[in-house]
Structures are given as C-alpha cells and as structure tokens.
Design a protein around this motif. Structure first.
Motif, short mmCIF file in Angstrom:
data_model
loop_
_atom_site.label_atom_id
_atom_site.label_comp_id
_atom_site.label_asym_id
_atom_site.label_seq_id
_atom_site.Cartn_x
_atom_site.Cartn_y
_atom_site.Cartn_z
N LYS A 268 0.81 -1.21 0.00
CA LYS A 268 0.00 0.00 0.00
C LYS A 268 0.85 1.27 0.00
O LYS A 268 0.32 2.37 0.05
CB LYS A 268 -0.92 0.01 1.23
N GLY A 269 2.16 1.10 -0.01
CA GLY A 269 3.03 2.28 0.02
C GLY A 269 3.10 2.91 1.39
O GLY A 269 3.40 4.09 1.53
N GLU A 270 2.82 2.12 2.44
CA GLU A 270 2.85 2.68 3.79
C GLU A 270 4.14 2.38 4.53
O GLU A 270 4.31 2.77 5.68
CB GLU A 270 1.65 2.16 4.60
N LEU A 271 5.04 1.64 3.87
CA LEU A 271 6.32 1.35 4.52
C LEU A 271 7.31 2.44 4.13
O LEU A 271 7.58 2.65 2.95
CB LEU A 271 6.81 -0.03 4.07
N HIS A 272 7.81 3.17 5.12
CA HIS A 272 8.70 4.30 4.86
C HIS A 272 10.02 4.12 5.60
O HIS A 272 10.11 3.31 6.52
CB HIS A 272 8.06 5.61 5.34
N THR A 273 11.02 4.92 5.20
CA THR A 273 12.21 5.03 6.05
C THR A 273 12.25 6.45 6.61
O THR A 273 11.87 7.40 5.92
CB THR A 273 13.50 4.78 5.25
N ARG B 56 -1.06 7.79 6.86
CA ARG B 56 -1.27 9.22 6.70
C ARG B 56 -2.63 9.63 7.25
O ARG B 56 -3.64 8.99 6.99
CB ARG B 56 -1.21 9.58 5.22
N GLU B 57 -2.63 10.70 8.03
CA GLU B 57 -3.89 11.29 8.45
C GLU B 57 -3.74 12.79 8.32
O GLU B 57 -2.96 13.40 9.05
CB GLU B 57 -4.23 10.88 9.88
N GLY B 58 -4.46 13.38 7.38
CA GLY B 58 -4.33 14.81 7.15
C GLY B 58 -2.95 15.14 6.65
O GLY B 58 -2.47 14.55 5.69
N ARG B 59 -2.28 16.05 7.35
CA ARG B 59 -0.98 16.50 6.86
C ARG B 59 0.19 15.80 7.57
O ARG B 59 1.33 16.17 7.37
CB ARG B 59 -0.86 18.02 7.03
#
Lengths: 536, 431
Positions: free
Chosen positions: A63-68, A80-83
C-alpha cells in the motif's frame, strides 16, 4: 534460480547469525536497498520464512505505507492522516509517534513488486487460522505456479480440515503441479484442467507451451487441451456478445425513451434532447456532492437512488420551461423547431460549462455497482451493466403504464391523435402539451442518471447520444414505444456482433448504412402505425 | 457566442494585466501581444481551458516582474471552439488583425496541421505544448511537448525490461486519428525490430468519444490469456478514457496482470475518475505533478495562488507552456526585439530549468531535450514515478524506426535550413 538464491540467502542468514536469530528483521532491513528486482528477492526470501508477522509488513509495503525515516534511516509503517503521518514499528506494531509529511521517504513499489507481494501473501496466508483467509489465499495461489508454492500447497493440504478450503487448495495444487511438477504430474494436471473455461488456466497452459524446459509430450498434451478449450469457447463468446449487445441496447433505449415521447408522440424535432440527459447526469453529480458533504458515509451508496427523482424533476422543469417559452409557438413549423431547439441545446451546454467548468465531473459508481459477477470461466457480467438493463426495463414499463393506464396518458393520447376533438371534449391541450414535454424531458433526465455510471459527465454528454437516439426512434417507427424497444435492442446486438469482425469504427458505419437502407425500404420504421392515425 | 466569450476573456486578461502593471511601473503605451489559441468550448475544452489559464498566469507573472523589453505583455485570447478549420481562421485573425508577436496554442494534431500553413505563410511563431506523433518540423513552430522517442519508445522499453514485467504481447489501442495511427505505426515497427512476432501485436482503433468498451476490454482479456505477459499501449485520447478505465476496473483487469500505459492520460484526465481500482496502470510523460523538486513546488504554489483553488492539478502540457514561454522570454531579451526571424535564431540553445528539475534545451530541429518519466497511477489520482531517464533525451522529429523517415533530417540552422531533407539546402532563413 532467483528463488533458489533467495532460499540460500535465507539459509545463510539463519546459520551465520545464530545470536541475532530474527531473519525476518534482517530481510526487512534490506527492503529499502537497491532497485525493484532486489526488493522482489527480499520479498521472496521473507515468504520462505513463513513468519506471520510478515503479513502486515508486506501489506503495508504494497500500500506504500512502509517508509524510512530521513533522520535515522529506520524502517517504519506510516499511516497518513491529514498532513502528518502516524508511525508504528512494521514488525511489532509498537507506536512510534508522529512525523511530518517530509520526514519520511516511501519505499517505492511497482507492478512487479506488487505481484511478488501478492504471491508472498498467498503463501503466508495459507497457514492462517481463519478458514476464510486460507480459502482466499488458495484461490489467489492458483495464479502462481512456482516450486515453493507447490511445496507450500502440499503442506497446507495435509493439515487442512475444512472441506471447501481443501477443495480450493486442491484446485490451486493442480495449477501449481501444471507449472512446476514432474512431467507425469504435469500431464495429469493438464488432463484435469482440459475442460476449464478459466482464463487463468488458459494462461497456465500457454506458459507450458512457451516453457523451454517442458518435455515434448507435456507440450503436446497442453496444445491438445488448448484446442479443446478454444473450440468450446466459441459459443461462450457468442453468449457474451449477446449480453454486451443487450447492454448496449439498453443504453440506447434509455437515451431514446424520452425522445420517443417528445419526438415520437408529440412530433417535436427536439435537438435539445441530449442536453436533458446531460442535465440528469449533472443532477446526479450534485446529489452525490450533497451526500458527500452533508450525510454520513454509510448512506453514500444510496445517492444514486436519491438522484433519480431529482434528475427527473430538474429535466422535466427545464423541458416544460422550454416548451412554454419556445416550442409552443412553433408547433406547426418543424424546421424552425429544429433550429430553435438546437439553439437551446447550445445555451444549455454553455450554461453548464459556465457553472461547473469545462472539465469532466467525477460521478463514482456506488459499491453495489462496482465490479462484476463471474458466471463461467472468466466471463464477467459487470454489475453496472446488469443494473442498467434492469433499470431501463423498469423505466420503459413505467412509461407504458403512464401512457396506457392513467388519466393523463389518456388525455395525452387524445391530444396527439386529434387535437381539435380533444379540445372540444374539454381537455386543456396546451397544459397537456407542457406536461407531455415535461414527461419526455424528465425521462431523458433519468437516463442521464444511468449514463453517468458508464460514461463521462461533461457538458458535451448529450451530443454523444442525440444521433443514436434519433436513429433508434426513427428505426423503430415514430410514435411506437414497442418499436423503440425492439429497435434499440436489435441495433445494440447487431453492433456487438459486428464489432469483433469489423472494428468499432467500421461496425458503427455498417450499422448506420443498414439502418439507412432499411428506412429507404420502410420509411415508417419497424412498426409503422396503421390506420387513421397514420395520416395525422 | 464564441465571439462574446473571446471578447470577455480578452477584457479580463487586459484588466488583469492593467491591475498588475499599475502597482509596478507606469503603464507603457505600447504592449507586446501574446496570442493564446486554445479551445474554450467543444470537446477539447476539457483539456485546453487549463492551458489558457496557465498562459494567463505566466503572462501576469512576467508583467509583475516588469514586463519584457520595458513593455507590458498583453494576452489576446481567442476561442477556436474545438473546430479544426476555425483554428486556422482564428490564427489568421490573431496574426493579421491583432498583430500578435507570438502564439501559444493548439492541442490535437489535427488543429496543429490546420494552422500550420497560416503560420508559414505569414511567418509567425507558434509554441505547441502537447506530446505528438512527430514526423513534422516547421520553421514557424516550436514543439515543446514530447516526440515519440521521448515518450512512446521509452515506455515500451520500460515494459519490456525486467522491472516493467518483461511484456511479450502487445495491444496497441488508440483513437482513430492521425496521432494514434502514426504513433502505432512507429511502435509496430519498433516492436518488430525487437523480435516481437506479428501475431503477438493487436491493434485496435475506436472513434472519438467511444463509450462502449465491453467488447474491446473482453478482447484484451482474451488476448492476454495466452500465457505470455501482455501489456496495453493506449493512445486513446480525450474523454473516451474514462469509460475505458471504468470498464477495465469492472472486468477485473489488474495492472499487475495486464498493465496499461497511456500517452494522453495525465492528472487532469484522471480528475474525472475514481482511481482506486486503477493503481499500477502507467503513463509516460516528461513531467508529473508528483515530481519532488523545489522548482515544481514553486510552480504548483504559483498555479494554486493564480487559480484560487487548492484542488486543481498541474500536468505535462502546462509544464511545456512554462518551458516554452520562459524560453521565448529569454530569446526576446537576447534578440532585443520580438521580430520572428531574430527570436527564432535566439531560441536555439535556450536553456530553462523546468519544474521537473532538469535543464531542458531547445534544439535546432525545434524540439526540446527533455527527461522521460514513467509513473504509476496511485489511489489519489496522482502518479508515482517508477522510472526515469538518466538525463534529457533529444526530441527526434523524424523517427528512426520507419525507413522512409529515418533518412530525413530536421535542422533549421545552416547548412541544413530544412525540416525534412535528405541533404542540406545551404540556404538562409528567409528563402
């Protein structure tokens, strides 16, 4: 080869790092490194571990939710929620606080990575505790034939107790054996699958043909099975074309019913008919926006139902205003009516363009109209088409009821058949004219609700349907609803049977030529009105 | 009606320019006129209205910086109403009656072909901002959109690569007019040169505004179920894309199985579609709104401030106008005049830092050197860039993959001075 390397890599990590002893964390740490193909290797390695913690991890990656994190380089799940982002640990799920939009970097995935994730998830979920998930995983697994999948399916099948999950796993196992089994297993699998219509099966058999490692006897068996499937598919394709034709016919019919009243019954050459459809589509858009803005999301799917009366009223009121202000002065002058209604259509288009802008508006399909039902082997009847076919029959039925069974319908028929006689019987003919035109326009508005579900909602929407609508009404016989119905359906089906052979452009041309030839021979269309009304 | 609309826009643009200039410098008596030739009504209004707004923004911005050569710029907006012959009439009106110094405009290739003789006859200058089929180079047109080698060929290369899924079978689906037909001819030749057999290529054309995609999507599905990885290259143009993508989603064609790469679908077109079922389908452009550079952020902020709507998107043809306008401004400043021949000479080699974060350069064949980006559609209607070229690629007016085009050269400087020659003409610009 890639898989083998991945497994080897997995083993190496397992043996060389006994102290660390969390191979999943090691593979996970490697995910951000390198390109897409490196990522796929890591995902395949993660799948071989069979660790259930990998399921939410891979889902987040997909889902593209894995970040570094940009500061520490640490891997996080970012929702992500809002900004801002809410961060959690990808493996333990522990809360890691919040971060700004620019503090983290997404790990990129493309189609290749996403399909590797889907295969890995299918493997992992075969061991799930929930039978429904296991079943879905087995159905997904049938698409992938790899040695690991084969081993995984065999192990899962041995442990499986629930009968329908077991059946799904057996189907998937046949597919895996076909792709990755021994030659004997492959031929047995081909024999089992020879009668299937599933396009996934057809694809697997095709892969066997192009597989350089397959033995000649396996290839021969696959080629025979493909021949059998293709010959059986012929009637299936004809059935599908029939459905598509009826679906196209129902759209033509919906667009034409309103015109069958204003042009067919009243004799007004109404060039603004298409714009009534457009107004209906824009009413749908407005109702959708109102639902989005003011009502809870749970009732959003009902907006389409609410849009039907709104679209009818808007189009009917505009139609009546048009009849009262322009058309009634031109009843005996058809050419002037044509020009005047065309002018009105341009005004309506530009008005909509000024209010809503020139760009298309998004009208979402409600959930119950998205997707489709698979009847047999890859033949999907989409819900929006099915709904429109049903809807068009209901609308036609209601219009027939109004014309035949109500007092207003009686007055309307009286006025169109003999205006002078009707007036002398005390019917207010100008009121009936306005209401009839309003009914025709309102029905066109309802058509706009349906058409917003399959096409664009733009100011030009009406122009796409105006020619087709006239063609249907003239072909079916002016003033005859049954003729309109038969004409729409036969044109739709004819178009869809011609299209595969002639192409979409030539198909339309051929249909138009056939209609012109037909009108030459029978100028009054399929169902010409007989008797005195013919001269009226 | 189109007349009143154009007058209104004219007045509005004039008013905007006046309002802006009043604060900065005294209103110059003479202005430099910039023609804007984009459809504001009819089928193409969907795409072209935005470009008109982008031009007004750029002109207002330049005026705020003090104008050009000490004069204010003045936008002259006309509406050719998506009517191809009307494009030629309006172009003539702009050049002969309004006496504009340059024109920014057109979208479809048909409209460009329609105005081309007018610009050549009157020796005026057109900036054309849309990706197109190539096979053309006029000395009066600067092509700021992509040529096939800056869009179609790299997209096919990506889908053939390991990262792109190693596609082996190809569906070339397009709208039935000159751009898709020429592009598909080039692509077919290219695919065959890469060893793709004829039976693995399916070509399909549909009319403008085609709404019933059931048969074609079912055909694509059948074509893709033959055991080889299949990809669809879509040159479908305009709003026919919306029902096409809806039908793809409803019939359950997933991007992981059959990716669709489009050349005419950008952020603006996706604004009319719910993209949650389309994640992973691709588009190839030279710019995406999601490009993460400071230049792009500034561009987007400027656009939102101008249009007063945070939800409006930016797209590739808008970026092309940004580049083209900036290059024209630089060329006019260097030439010290708006004279067409002088500005044309000054255009060659102009360099602009584009919103995509690259230095793009105008070449002597009137095409740009631009980077190529390939993006996958995301659930929010934006594109995620999954592949990009290492640097800018030189736009090739004549493709190398059609034998009759491969030998042609476009170069408007000495000794060639020609848009489609096999040998140099050794002429001067004016003959």
């Amino acid at each position: 080869m890639r898989l083998f390397l991945a497994t080897l890599l997995g083993l190496l990590v397992l043996t060389s790092l006994p102290a660390h002893a969390d191979p999943l964390a090691d593979f996970t740490a490697n995910l951000p490194k390198g390109g897409y193909s490196d990522r796929i290797v890591q995902i395949e390695a993660i799948a071989t571990l069979g660790d259930p913690r990998a399921i939410p991890l891979l889902e987040a990656l997909g889902k593209g939710e894995l970040h570094t994190r940009k500061d520490s380089g640490a891997l996080v799940t970012a929702r992500r929620e809002g900004r801002e982002y809410f961060l959690t640990d990808p493996l333990s799920g522990a809360d890691l606080g919040k971060a700004g939009r620019r503090d983290t970097k997404k790990i990129k995935v493309n189609n290749g990575v996403r399909s590797a994730i889907a295969e890995a998830l299918a493997q992992l979920k075969l061991a799930s505790a929930d039978p429904a998930i296991r079943r879905a995983a087995a159905e997904e697994a049938a698409k992938y034939g790899s040695p690991t999948m084969l081993a995984r399916l065999r192990a899962a099948l041995e442990a499986e107790q629930v009968p329908d999950v077991k059946a799904a796993m057996q189907t998937a196992l046949i597919a895996a054996e076909l792709a990755a089994g021994t030659p004997a297993e492959r031929i047995a699998a081909i024999d089992r699958l020879a009668g299937s219509f599933d396009p996934a099966v057809r694809a697997l058999l095709g892969q066997v043909l192009s597989d350089a490692n397959a033995q000649p006897e396996v290839k021969a068996a696959a080629a025979k099975a493909i021949d059998k499937i293709e010959s059986q598919r012929a009637w299936l394709d004809a059935g599908l074309a029939l459905f598509q034709g009826i679906s196209l016919g129902s759209i033509l019919l919906l667009a034409a019913i309103g015109l069958a009243i204003t042009f067919g019954v009243m004799g007004v050459i109404n060039m603004a008919h298409g714009e009534m459809i457009m107004l209906g589509a824009y009413s749908t858009f407005v109702v959708q926006e109102v639902f989005r803005a003011f009502l809870p999301a749970s009732v959003f799917d009902l907006y389409l139902i609410a849009a039907i009366p709104v679209a009818f009223m808007v189009a009917a009121l505009v139609g009546m205003a048009m009849e009262r202000s322009v058309i009634r002065f031109l009843y005996s002058r058809p050419l002037e009516t044509l020009l005047a209604t065309w002018g009105v259509s341009l005004i309506l288009q530009q008005a909509v363009r000024s209010i809503f802008g020139a760009t298309n508006q998004e009208v979402a399909n409600p959930n119950w109209m998205s997707g489709g039902v698979e009847i047999i082997g890859g033949v999907i009847l989409t819900y929006n088409r099915l709904c429109i076919i049903a809807f068009c029959l209901i609308v036609l039925g209601l219009v027939v009821l109004v014309l035949r069974k109500t007092h207003f319908g009686l007055e309307m028929r009286a006025v169109t058949q003999n205006r002078g006689m009707a007036r002398s019987m005390g019917i207010d003919s100008s009121r009936v004219d306005a209401l009839t035109f309003g009914l025709g326009s309102g029905v066109a508005g309802i058509a706009g609700v349906a058409l917003s579900q399959v096409g664009n909602v733009s100011p030009n929407l009406g122009q796409l349907y105006i020619v087709d609508s006239f063609m249907v009404v003239v072909f079916g016989g002016v003033g005859n609803l049954a003729g309109t119905f038969v004409a729409a359906m036969s044109l739709g089906v004819l178009n869809k049977f011609l299209e595969p052979a002639a192409g979409a452009v030539l198909g339309k041309v051929v249909v138009l030529v056939l209609v012109i030839l037909f009108i030459q021979r029978r100028p009054r269309g399929l169902f010409a009105l007989k008797g005195r009304s013919e001269e009226a | 009606m189109s007349l009143s609309k154009s007058v209104r826009n004219w007045v509005m643009a004039g008013a905007a320019a006046t309002a802006l200039s009043a604060g900065s410098i005294a209103h110059a008596a003479e202005t430099i006129k910039v023609g804007v030739l984009h459809s504001l009504s009819g089928t193409m209004a969907i795409s072209e209205t935005t470009l008109k707004d982008a031009m007004l923004m750029l002109i207002a911005d330049q005026n705020a910086k003090g104008g050009l050569l000490g004069k204010q710029l003045e936008a002259v907006v006309v509406d050719p109403a998506s009517n191809w012959p009307l494009f030629a009439e309006k172009a003539r009106e702009l050049i002969t009656q309004q006496k504009v110094d340059v024109v920014f405009g057109c979208w479809t290739s048909v409209s460009r072909k329609s105005v081309l003789p007018v610009f050549e006859e009157l020796n005026s200058m057109l900036f054309y901002p849309v990706q197109y089929e190539g096979e053309e180079s006029s000395r009066n047109v600067f092509y700021t959109g992509a040529a096939p080698n800056q869009q179609a060929i790299p997209a096919v290369d990506y889908l053939m690569s390991k990262d792109g899924g190693e596609a082996k079978r190809w569906v070339l689906a397009g709208t039935d007019y000159v751009y898709p037909r020429t592009t598909n001819k080039i692509l077919e030749a290219y695919l065959k040169s890469k060893g793709v057999p004829a039976e693995d290529i399916m070509i399909n054309y549909t009319p403008f505004g085609h709404a019933d995609w059931q048969t074609i999507v079912a055909d694509i599905k059948a074509f893709s179920s033959k055991g080889k990885k299949t990809a669809v290259v879509s040159t479908i143009n305009g709003d026919a894309n919306v029902p096409f993508y809806k039908e793809l989603a409803n019939q359950g064609i997933k991007a992981e199985d059959v990716p669709v790469v489009a050349f005419s679908v950008g952020e603006e077109e996706l604004a009319g579609i719910d993209t949650s079922n389309l994640v992973g389908h691709l588009a190839a452009w030279n710019y995406f709104m999601s490009v993460d550079t400071p230049e792009n952020e500034a561009f987007i902020n400027k656009w939102h401030a101008f249009i007063k709507d945070e939800n409006r998107v930016t797209n590739d043809p808008m970026e092309a106008h940004v580049i083209g306008f900036q290059m024209w401004v630089q060329a006019v400043e260097q030439a010290g005049t708006t004279d067409v021949d002088a500005v044309r000479q000054a255009m060659y080699g102009q360099k602009v830092r584009s919103p995509s974060g690259f230095d793009v350069v105008m070449n002597t064949n009137h095409h740009l050197s631009k980077p190529v980006l390939i993006g996958e559609i995301q659930a929010d209607g934006q594109f995620e860039i999954v592949w990009e070229t290492n640097g800018p690629i030189v736009g090739d007016a004549w493709t190398d993959y059609l034998p009759e085009s491969a030998k042609l050269t476009a170069d408007w400087t000495y000794p060639w001075v020609c848009g489609n020659c096999e040998t140099p003409k050794f002429g001067t610009m004016t003959n």
